[in-house]
Design a protein around this motif. Structure first.
Motif, PDB file in Angstrom:
ATOM      1  N   GLY A  49      70.116 -65.165  -1.836  1.00  0.00           N
ATOM      2  CA  GLY A  49      71.139 -66.108  -2.265  1.00  0.00           C
ATOM      3  C   GLY A  49      70.922 -67.535  -1.809  1.00  0.00           C
ATOM      4  N   THR A  50      69.790 -67.821  -1.181  1.00  0.00           N
ATOM      5  CA  THR A  50      69.572 -69.173  -0.669  1.00  0.00           C
ATOM      6  C   THR A  50      68.778 -70.056  -1.620  1.00  0.00           C
ATOM      7  N   ILE A  51      68.229 -69.484  -2.687  1.00  0.00           N
ATOM      8  CA  ILE A  51      67.466 -70.280  -3.650  1.00  0.00           C
ATOM      9  C   ILE A  51      68.407 -70.745  -4.753  1.00  0.00           C
ATOM     10  N   ASP A  52      68.319 -72.016  -5.062  1.00  0.00           N
ATOM     11  CA  ASP A  52      69.141 -72.623  -6.101  1.00  0.00           C
ATOM     12  C   ASP A  52      68.930 -71.889  -7.430  1.00  0.00           C
ATOM     13  N   PRO A  53      70.002 -71.535  -8.140  1.00  0.00           N
ATOM     14  CA  PRO A  53      69.870 -70.802  -9.409  1.00  0.00           C
ATOM     15  C   PRO A  53      68.984 -71.506 -10.436  1.00  0.00           C
ATOM     16  N   GLU A  54      69.016 -72.828 -10.477  1.00  0.00           N
ATOM     17  CA  GLU A  54      68.168 -73.559 -11.429  1.00  0.00           C
ATOM     18  C   GLU A  54      66.694 -73.360 -11.090  1.00  0.00           C
ATOM     19  N   ARG A  55      66.367 -73.388  -9.811  1.00  0.00           N
ATOM     20  CA  ARG A  55      64.975 -73.152  -9.407  1.00  0.00           C
ATOM     21  C   ARG A  55      64.549 -71.721  -9.747  1.00  0.00           C
ATOM     22  N   LEU A  56      65.460 -70.775  -9.589  1.00  0.00           N
ATOM     23  CA  LEU A  56      65.152 -69.394  -9.962  1.00  0.00           C
ATOM     24  C   LEU A  56      64.861 -69.284 -11.455  1.00  0.00           C
ATOM     25  N   ARG A  57      65.633 -69.993 -12.264  1.00  0.00           N
ATOM     26  CA  ARG A  57      65.415 -69.971 -13.714  1.00  0.00           C
ATOM     27  C   ARG A  57      64.039 -70.537 -14.052  1.00  0.00           C
ATOM     28  N   ILE A  58      63.658 -71.624 -13.392  1.00  0.00           N
ATOM     29  CA  ILE A  58      62.349 -72.239 -13.630  1.00  0.00           C
ATOM     30  C   ILE A  58      61.230 -71.282 -13.223  1.00  0.00           C
ATOM     31  N   MET A  59      61.390 -70.619 -12.073  1.00  0.00           N
ATOM     32  CA  MET A  59      60.370 -69.656 -11.625  1.00  0.00           C
ATOM     33  C   MET A  59      60.267 -68.488 -12.599  1.00  0.00           C
ATOM     34  N   GLU A  60      61.410 -67.985 -13.030  1.00  0.00           N
ATOM     35  CA  GLU A  60      61.418 -66.865 -13.970  1.00  0.00           C
ATOM     36  C   GLU A  60      60.711 -67.244 -15.269  1.00  0.00           C
ATOM     37  N   ALA A  62      58.396 -69.571 -15.691  1.00  0.00           N
ATOM     38  CA  ALA A  62      56.961 -69.714 -15.433  1.00  0.00           C
ATOM     39  C   ALA A  62      56.284 -68.351 -15.357  1.00  0.00           C
ATOM     40  N   ILE A  63      56.934 -67.396 -14.729  1.00  0.00           N
ATOM     41  CA  ILE A  63      56.361 -66.049 -14.625  1.00  0.00           C
ATOM     42  C   ILE A  63      56.250 -65.416 -16.001  1.00  0.00           C
ATOM     43  N   GLU A  64      57.299 -65.531 -16.797  1.00  0.00           N
ATOM     44  CA  GLU A  64      57.267 -64.956 -18.142  1.00  0.00           C
ATOM     45  C   GLU A  64      56.162 -65.576 -18.984  1.00  0.00           C
ATOM     46  N   GLU A  65      56.013 -66.894 -18.905  1.00  0.00           N
ATOM     47  CA  GLU A  65      54.973 -67.568 -19.687  1.00  0.00           C
ATOM     48  C   GLU A  65      53.583 -67.143 -19.240  1.00  0.00           C
ATOM     49  N   ASP A  66      53.360 -67.035 -17.944  1.00  0.00           N
ATOM     50  CA  ASP A  66      52.052 -66.621 -17.436  1.00  0.00           C
ATOM     51  C   ASP A  66      51.746 -65.170 -17.789  1.00  0.00           C
ATOM     52  N   CYS A  67      52.755 -64.331 -17.793  1.00  0.00           N
ATOM     53  CA  CYS A  67      52.529 -62.918 -18.097  1.00  0.00           C
ATOM     54  C   CYS A  67      52.203 -62.701 -19.575  1.00  0.00           C
ATOM     55  N   GLU A  68      52.619 -63.613 -20.424  1.00  0.00           N
ATOM     56  CA  GLU A  68      52.336 -63.482 -21.850  1.00  0.00           C
ATOM     57  C   GLU A  68      50.950 -63.990 -22.207  1.00  0.00           C
ATOM     58  N   ARG A  69      50.346 -64.765 -21.315  1.00  0.00           N
ATOM     59  CA  ARG A  69      49.025 -65.324 -21.563  1.00  0.00           C
ATOM     60  C   ARG A  69      47.944 -64.278 -21.343  1.00  0.00           C
ATOM     61  N   THR A  70      46.927 -64.327 -22.149  1.00  0.00           N
ATOM     62  CA  THR A  70      45.771 -63.462 -21.926  1.00  0.00           C
ATOM     63  C   THR A  70      44.577 -64.331 -21.569  1.00  0.00           C
ATOM     64  N   GLU A  71      43.769 -63.825 -20.672  1.00  0.00           N
ATOM     65  CA  GLU A  71      42.590 -64.576 -20.254  1.00  0.00           C
ATOM     66  C   GLU A  71      41.362 -63.980 -20.916  1.00  0.00           C
ATOM     67  N   THR A  72      40.494 -64.856 -21.355  1.00  0.00           N
ATOM     68  CA  THR A  72      39.218 -64.400 -21.910  1.00  0.00           C
ATOM     69  C   THR A  72      38.114 -64.933 -21.023  1.00  0.00           C
ATOM     70  N   SER A  73      37.215 -64.065 -20.661  1.00  0.00           N
ATOM     71  CA  SER A  73      36.125 -64.516 -19.791  1.00  0.00           C
ATOM     72  C   SER A  73      34.911 -64.856 -20.635  1.00  0.00           C
ATOM     73  N   GLY A  74      34.230 -65.896 -20.194  1.00  0.00           N
ATOM     74  CA  GLY A  74      32.992 -66.271 -20.651  1.00  0.00           C
ATOM     75  C   GLY A  74      32.574 -66.798 -21.850  1.00  0.00           C
TER      76      GLY A  74
END
Length: 74
Positions: A49-60, A62-74
């Motif tokens: 409960g110590t993290i500002d709700p707006e910061r939590l929304r931003i983190m959430e 960012a996590i969702e966007e990164d999880c949807e990305r796929t990486e291609t090597s090489g």
């Protein structure tokens, strides 16, 4: 623990040799600390409960966007 149980523990502890009394105290101290180590992250609960709700929304977001990305090597 009831009062009679508490009294019984004290009476039994008083009959132990000093070294065993100290061992009992050490064992109790170890067991009292165990709930914090029973599951990962338990020590972090004090920060709940110590993290500002707006910061939590931003983190959430960012996590969702990164999880949807796929990486291609090489």
């Amino acid at each position: 623990m009831t009062t009679s149980e508490y009294t019984e523990v004290l009476e039994r502890a008083e009959r132990l040799p000093r070294e065993e009394q100290q061992h009992l105290v050490d064992e109790l101290a170890t067991r009292v600390q165990q709930p914090d180590t029973e599951y990962p992250g338990a020590a972090l609960l004090k920060y709940a409960g110590t993290i500002d709700p707006e910061r939590l929304r931003i983190m959430e977001q960012a996590i969702e966007e990164d999880c949807e990305r796929t990486e291609t090597s090489g």
